[in-house]
Each structure stands twice: as structure tokens, then as C-alpha cells.
Scaffold this active site. Sequence first.
Site, mmCIF file in Angstrom:
data_model
loop_
_atom_site.group_PDB
_atom_site.id
_atom_site.type_symbol
_atom_site.label_atom_id
_atom_site.label_comp_id
_atom_site.label_asym_id
_atom_site.label_seq_id
_atom_site.Cartn_x
_atom_site.Cartn_y
_atom_site.Cartn_z
ATOM 1 N N ASN A 388 25.334 5.315 67.083
ATOM 2 C CA ASN A 388 24.599 4.948 65.738
ATOM 3 C C ASN A 388 24.672 3.314 65.637
ATOM 4 O O ASN A 388 23.710 2.465 65.713
ATOM 5 C CB ASN A 388 25.247 5.637 64.607
ATOM 6 C CG ASN A 388 24.308 5.510 63.575
ATOM 7 O OD1 ASN A 388 23.525 4.678 63.423
ATOM 8 N ND2 ASN A 388 24.693 6.238 62.362
ATOM 9 N N ASP A 389 25.844 2.707 65.549
ATOM 10 C CA ASP A 389 26.305 1.664 65.213
ATOM 11 C C ASP A 389 25.587 0.643 66.265
ATOM 12 O O ASP A 389 24.978 -0.362 65.909
ATOM 13 C CB ASP A 389 27.486 1.157 64.960
ATOM 14 C CG ASP A 389 28.035 1.824 63.793
ATOM 15 O OD1 ASP A 389 27.443 2.008 62.789
ATOM 16 O OD2 ASP A 389 29.325 2.101 63.814
ATOM 17 N N VAL A 390 25.626 1.063 67.566
ATOM 18 C CA VAL A 390 25.247 0.103 68.730
ATOM 19 C C VAL A 390 23.739 -0.111 68.949
ATOM 20 O O VAL A 390 23.075 -0.776 69.445
ATOM 21 C CB VAL A 390 25.831 0.532 69.909
ATOM 22 C CG1 VAL A 390 27.419 0.358 69.856
ATOM 23 C CG2 VAL A 390 25.396 1.827 70.399
ATOM 24 N N ALA A 429 31.536 2.641 61.898
ATOM 25 C CA ALA A 429 31.574 1.447 60.883
ATOM 26 C C ALA A 429 31.036 1.886 59.392
ATOM 27 O O ALA A 429 31.348 0.950 58.476
ATOM 28 C CB ALA A 429 30.672 0.213 61.511
#
Lengths: 462, 109
Positions: A388-390, A429
Site C-alpha cells: 500500500n504505502d510503497v 504507516a
Amino acid sequence: MSLGTGREVAYLVAAICFILAMKGLSSPKRARAGNLLGAAGMIVAIAITFTTPGIHNLWAIALGMVVGVAIGVPAARLVKMTAMPQMVAAFNGVGGAAAALVSIMHFSFSPVSLSTLATYQVFEVIFGVVVGSISFTGSIIAFSKLQEIMPGRPITYPAQQPVNAVVALGIVGCILAVLVDPSKLVMLVVLILALLFGVAFTLPVGGADAPVLISLLNSFTGLAVAATGFTLHSNVLIVAGTLVGASGMLLTRMMSQAMGRSIPNILFSAFGSVVTSSGATEKEGRSVKSGTADDIGVLLAYSNKVAIVPGYGLAVAQAQHVARELAETLQKRGIDVFYAIHPVAGRMPGHMNVLLAEANVPYDELKEMDSANSEMSTVDVALVVGANDVVNPAAKNSPGSPIYGMPIIEVSQAKAVIFLKRSMRPGFAGIDNDLLYDEKTTMLFGDAKDSLSKLVSAVAAA
Amino acid sequence: MNSGILQFITVFVLAAFVGYEVISKVPSILHTPLMSGTNAVHGIILLGAILTCGVSHGPLQITLGIIVVILATLNVVGGFVVTDRMLEMFKARPNVQREKSDTQTKEAS
């Protein structure tokens, strides 16, 4: 050649082995041989140490080594690949503890009177104690966060940074006091403060940042070992400890760069403690498109180029084998498949590569972020598995976001994006992802492993 | 300050440069094994543990000596075994040369 000279030559050989071992790790082909060479150097160095004059208590040393091997080998062999980061933290912590203890014992039980030691000799000892102790308790906290014994989120309390600063100043003050007048009492105070500081400065670091922390602590242990090398007048300890200290610092910097943040920012900003919930609520009205495995299977089967973007969700679902199966099924249809690996995908830089290698994915199919991004515009389908965050475009587009500035895998460049996710829950995060609401995005909800196996049969049937 | 400590400082400074240089060319896919591998190398503290335990006298010192040897041994064997486990999985396909040129032509086209 006397035995003493022979011993020094053996230590030199060991030091060369360590350097070559690290050199070997720069290529996937030579890495394993490099590691074995390092182990060989270690065996030579340990074996020759027993010829040192004045070594007694052989039974005690043998007992310690047998117990260490009996615990260490099974622990290292049985640990799951997903639990690797905390295992490295644990082995680093015991190393730091050993370095601190060697320094403490040298200081406390030395037959020569402390007042006869030169100032720099006292400094070597106290440096080993302080840095080794910080590494020890810091590693315990990092381990607990990754093992989820403790909550992964940053732990903060009022006036945290001032308190930490006071503890740090206390350590510096005590070191100065010990240098002026080597007293065992002040030494004990400095030991306690250092153990405390290791806990205090790691508490506000979020679980997602723990790898950077472990790398920093790894470097600390190296420096503590180098300090014991000065104390024990051992070149090989200095060389090996310093090699790790220097390379660990560089690796820590490379990792934080991969996250687009500075090391102080990671250590002091309690990143992620403020979840950007305001952004999430205002987007609640927006709809997401979710598809069936069959639809997505057809989409995949009739594309030319597919990029698989794996994240930690793939690892927890143990889905790396099914991911490879899907890639192979697609490749049999003549579709070009590669894996786009973000440097901090998983829980450590390179962690995802290890997990995929475990599933026998050939490393030439793994593309690093830059080369993956340069190809992304030619990709028909980007399949994001448990990440997700990446891939969050907020890192590029919204300066207010905590991850702003972090380089990402630019899946939005691909013609279509598929997210395999359990739910709409934000990533580690805690930041909402706009890309999930994009019109070229299709969601496939469910466990990553189940979804992937459904896709394998859907592609085969298409 | 005598020449002995200067010699050790020389070794320290040179090793710092070597450590920095040797690592600067490691691809990011090997960062985790690298961290684990360097973690194993600082297990050299076992040498210091042996020297310390070897000169200990009395039950307290020897007990502490055994503990320090256990801790350092854990660091050494754990570090190398974990690293080896990670690296043994970095296998290329048997016909990696051919496959590589395959993907390269595909990329070029």
C-alpha cells in the site's frame, strides 16, 4: 616463526576473509560463498585464540560455546523467513550485550589498579560499555516491536525528547567524570543510563522504521566491538568491528534514503503516531471498484506485460509461492512478467527479495524500483499484492502527507491497476491511499493467497 | 599516548574506509543479507569473550565469563546461519544466461 607471530598472521587472514565476505555480498552469485568465507575466517580466528598464553577455564569456555551453539543453530534454522528482521535484531542485541560485558569485566576485574590506566584506555572501556548497552536494550525494543510483543506504533509521552536529551547529557557527563577519576560507582551509573537510553530512544520509532533502527544498532555493536579491540589490543577485533560500524552507518543512510527521509527524522519524529484520519473521512463518500477473480483473470490473460508489486501482505499470507505460480502461468501464455520491488517492501530493505527467492523466483525477474518505474508506462496490468504505502501517490502529490518525498513504485503509470487487499484499511504507516479510488484501479478483496490461487485458475481457464 | 595506541588508531581509520568502500556497491536486493552478514562479523566479539573468560578467577567472574561466551556464540552462529539460509535461496535458473538474453531482447523490442 614464533607462535605469537603465527597467531597474528592467522588474525590477519581472518580480517581479509571478513573484507572479502562483505565484497562477496555485493553480487547475488558470490554472496553465499562470501558468507561462508566469513564463517571460515571466524573459525580460524576463534581456533587460534585458544593458543593465547594464559588462557584457562577451557571447560567454561567450551560450556559457553556448546550452549550458544545449541540455542543459536536451531533458532536460526527454524525461524520463519517473515520473522527474519526480528531475528537479526535479537542476534545483534546479544552481540551488543557481549561487547558491553567484555568491557565491564575488563574494567571491574582488571588486576592492575584503575588509576594506573591512561585516560584513553578508560575511554575505550567506557565507550564499549555505553555503545554496547544502548545496542542491547535498543535491539530488545526493536525485536519486541517487530515480534508484536509491543505495539508497533511509536510510543510517546510528554517531554519525551527533552527527557532523552537529559539522559544523553547524563551519559556524557558521567563519561567525563569517569575519565577524570575512574570510579566504579560512576561506571555503574553510566551503565544504567546507557541501558535506559537504549530503550528511551527506540520507543518513539515506529514499527515500520524498525529496520533502519536495527541497521543503526548493528553499526553501534560494530563500534562497541572495535572499542573492546582497543582494550584487548586486538587488531582483528578492531578491523571486524570497524568494518561493521562503517558499513552499518552507510547501510542505515541508504535505507533512510530509500524512504525519502533523514535518519534524525526517523529517530525523533515519532512518524506515524498521528494517523491522517482527517483525509480518510473526507474520502468516505467515494466509491471503489471491486472485481471478481474471473474478470481480473481475463484481464491478466490477455495482457502483454504484467508487473507484480509485492508488499508485506504477501509475506504474511505466505503467498509468495502462489505468486510465482501465477507468474509462471502467465509466462506460459507468452506474457512478460516481472516483479517490481520497492527497496523497503516487506519489513527490511531487500526483505521482499529474500521472501521471493524462498519461493524460487529467479532473481533476474526482480526489478528494482528505478528500472521498474522506467518500464511502468509499457505495463498493461500492475498487480499490487498486499502493498500500500510503497505505491501511494501521496508520496509524490501531497506535501502534507507524512510519507511525502518517499520514492514509490509508480503503478499509476500502468494501464490498469489491480489491488489484492484484505480490506480498505490503510497500510502500516496509517495513511489513506488515493490510488484505491482511481478509475483504473480494480480491487480484489480477500486473503492474498486465496485471491492469487483464484487468479491462477481464472487465467488457466481464460 | 604511546606508539601502540597510534598503531591501533591507524588500523581503525583504514578499516573504516574499507568498510565504507566495500559496501557502497551492494545492490539493494542484497541489503537484508548484508545486514545479517555484517551482524555475523561482529560476532568476532567471541574472541574477546574467550580472552575474558580465559583469565577469570572465582565463581562470579567465571559465571559472567560463561554468559559472555554464550552471548557471543549466539551472535556468531545465529548470524552466519541466518545469512546462509537467506542466500541459499538466491538461486538463478539453471539456464540463467539464456533467459537473461531472452528478457533483454524482449526489453529491447
